[in-house]
Motif scaffolding. Sequence first.
Motif, mmCIF file in Angstrom:
data_model
loop_
_atom_site.group_PDB
_atom_site.id
_atom_site.type_symbol
_atom_site.label_atom_id
_atom_site.label_comp_id
_atom_site.label_asym_id
_atom_site.label_seq_id
_atom_site.Cartn_x
_atom_site.Cartn_y
_atom_site.Cartn_z
ATOM 1 N N MET A 256 -10.069 -25.537 104.244
ATOM 2 C CA MET A 256 -8.933 -25.369 104.920
ATOM 3 C C MET A 256 -9.099 -26.281 106.130
ATOM 4 S SD MET A 256 -10.245 -22.194 107.292
ATOM 5 C CE MET A 256 -10.550 -22.537 109.049
ATOM 6 N N ARG A 257 -9.302 -27.583 106.317
ATOM 7 C CA ARG A 257 -9.181 -28.698 107.271
ATOM 8 C C ARG A 257 -8.008 -29.623 106.019
ATOM 9 N NH1 ARG A 257 -9.373 -27.684 112.041
ATOM 10 N NH2 ARG A 257 -9.146 -30.165 112.298
ATOM 11 N N GLU A 258 -6.684 -29.722 107.211
ATOM 12 C CA GLU A 258 -5.475 -30.361 106.751
ATOM 13 C C GLU A 258 -5.919 -31.813 107.150
ATOM 14 O OE1 GLU A 258 -2.823 -29.839 104.932
ATOM 15 O OE2 GLU A 258 -3.314 -27.626 104.960
ATOM 16 N N ASP A 259 -6.526 -31.628 108.070
ATOM 17 C CA ASP A 259 -7.188 -33.924 107.926
ATOM 18 C C ASP A 259 -8.553 -33.840 107.544
ATOM 19 O OD1 ASP A 259 -8.845 -31.390 109.882
ATOM 20 O OD2 ASP A 259 -8.992 -32.541 111.697
ATOM 21 N N ILE A 260 -9.193 -33.036 106.255
ATOM 22 C CA ILE A 260 -10.490 -33.588 105.746
ATOM 23 C C ILE A 260 -9.536 -33.406 104.324
ATOM 24 C CG2 ILE A 260 -12.510 -33.033 105.777
ATOM 25 C CD1 ILE A 260 -12.783 -31.755 108.184
ATOM 26 N N ASP A 261 -9.657 -34.998 103.402
ATOM 27 C CA ASP A 261 -9.003 -34.905 102.098
ATOM 28 C C ASP A 261 -10.500 -34.197 101.518
ATOM 29 O OD1 ASP A 261 -9.185 -35.577 99.371
ATOM 30 O OD2 ASP A 261 -7.346 -37.072 100.204
ATOM 31 N N THR A 262 -10.471 -32.889 100.600
ATOM 32 C CA THR A 262 -11.720 -32.964 100.130
ATOM 33 C C THR A 262 -11.201 -33.219 98.441
ATOM 34 O OG1 THR A 262 -10.897 -30.408 100.135
ATOM 35 C CG2 THR A 262 -12.607 -31.042 101.559
ATOM 36 N N GLN A 263 -10.368 -33.026 97.979
ATOM 37 C CA GLN A 263 -9.781 -33.996 96.087
ATOM 38 C C GLN A 263 -11.277 -34.534 95.750
ATOM 39 O OE1 GLN A 263 -6.746 -36.075 96.792
ATOM 40 N NE2 GLN A 263 -5.461 -34.996 95.169
ATOM 41 N N LYS A 264 -12.072 -34.926 96.143
ATOM 42 C CA LYS A 264 -12.948 -35.551 95.114
ATOM 43 C C LYS A 264 -14.038 -34.505 94.896
ATOM 44 C CE LYS A 264 -13.224 -40.525 96.287
ATOM 45 N NZ LYS A 264 -13.380 -41.957 96.350
ATOM 46 N N VAL A 265 -14.302 -33.807 95.621
ATOM 47 C CA VAL A 265 -15.318 -32.767 95.445
ATOM 48 C C VAL A 265 -14.850 -30.989 95.719
ATOM 49 C CG1 VAL A 265 -17.358 -34.201 96.978
ATOM 50 C CG2 VAL A 265 -15.652 -32.636 97.603
ATOM 51 N N GLU A 266 -13.613 -31.521 94.934
ATOM 52 C CA GLU A 266 -12.561 -29.925 95.448
ATOM 53 C C GLU A 266 -13.713 -28.246 94.378
ATOM 54 O OE1 GLU A 266 -8.242 -30.093 94.711
ATOM 55 O OE2 GLU A 266 -9.212 -31.143 92.962
ATOM 56 N N GLY A 267 -14.104 -28.778 93.156
ATOM 57 C CA GLY A 267 -14.608 -27.694 92.371
ATOM 58 C C GLY A 267 -15.659 -27.286 93.031
ATOM 59 N N VAL A 268 -16.442 -28.548 94.144
ATOM 60 C CA VAL A 268 -17.970 -28.331 94.115
ATOM 61 C C VAL A 268 -18.037 -27.370 95.182
ATOM 62 C CG1 VAL A 268 -20.103 -28.552 95.288
ATOM 63 C CG2 VAL A 268 -19.302 -30.068 93.611
ATOM 64 N N LEU A 269 -17.006 -27.461 96.277
ATOM 65 C CA LEU A 269 -16.840 -26.847 97.760
ATOM 66 C C LEU A 269 -16.130 -25.259 96.579
ATOM 67 C CD1 LEU A 269 -15.020 -29.271 99.539
ATOM 68 C CD2 LEU A 269 -16.773 -28.154 100.440
ATOM 69 N N TYR A 270 -15.429 -25.256 96.214
ATOM 70 C CA TYR A 270 -14.317 -23.676 95.926
ATOM 71 C C TYR A 270 -15.756 -23.398 94.969
ATOM 72 C CZ TYR A 270 -11.772 -20.178 93.370
ATOM 73 O OH TYR A 270 -11.154 -18.827 93.046
ATOM 74 N N ALA A 271 -16.352 -23.664 93.812
ATOM 75 C CA ALA A 271 -17.507 -22.593 93.463
ATOM 76 C C ALA A 271 -18.361 -22.484 94.879
ATOM 77 C CB ALA A 271 -18.976 -23.643 93.512
ATOM 78 N N LEU A 272 -18.796 -23.296 96.082
ATOM 79 C CA LEU A 272 -19.403 -22.613 97.268
ATOM 80 C C LEU A 272 -18.794 -21.838 98.456
ATOM 81 C CD1 LEU A 272 -21.166 -26.763 98.055
ATOM 82 C CD2 LEU A 272 -22.060 -24.254 97.099
#
Length: 112
Positions: A71-87
């Motif tokens: 949910m943070r806009e100041d942290i780019d999670t694009q490379k791991v977005e699938g894993v974060l979504y699953a978690l």
Amino acid sequence: MNNNMTHLEAVKAILHFSENRSEAFSVLLAASQSEVVYFVSNQDVLAVLDKVLSKQLDIDDLEMWAQLLDMREDIDTQKVEGVLYALSNPEQMGEITMEKIQQLSNLLEAKS
């Protein structure tokens, strides 16, 4: 409270479960999210998954961590977005178990 902690240091403290996480939350609450200050890598996520697998962190902490990063806009999670979504969405992805964490870890290691 450490008033000298920078925005980037606060993000890293939370991302890596550092001892000064509570101070970091205070800094993040006051920080602007207008620009990205950190890009999350597979290695960052692997380090946290390893902490869960070695029982240094529990699965609930992992889920909250993934939700916060997502949910943070100041942290780019694009490379791991699938894993974060699953978690961060066990109600859609199924219960998070140690076996699933190990599988995610294996997948990330294969990509690294």
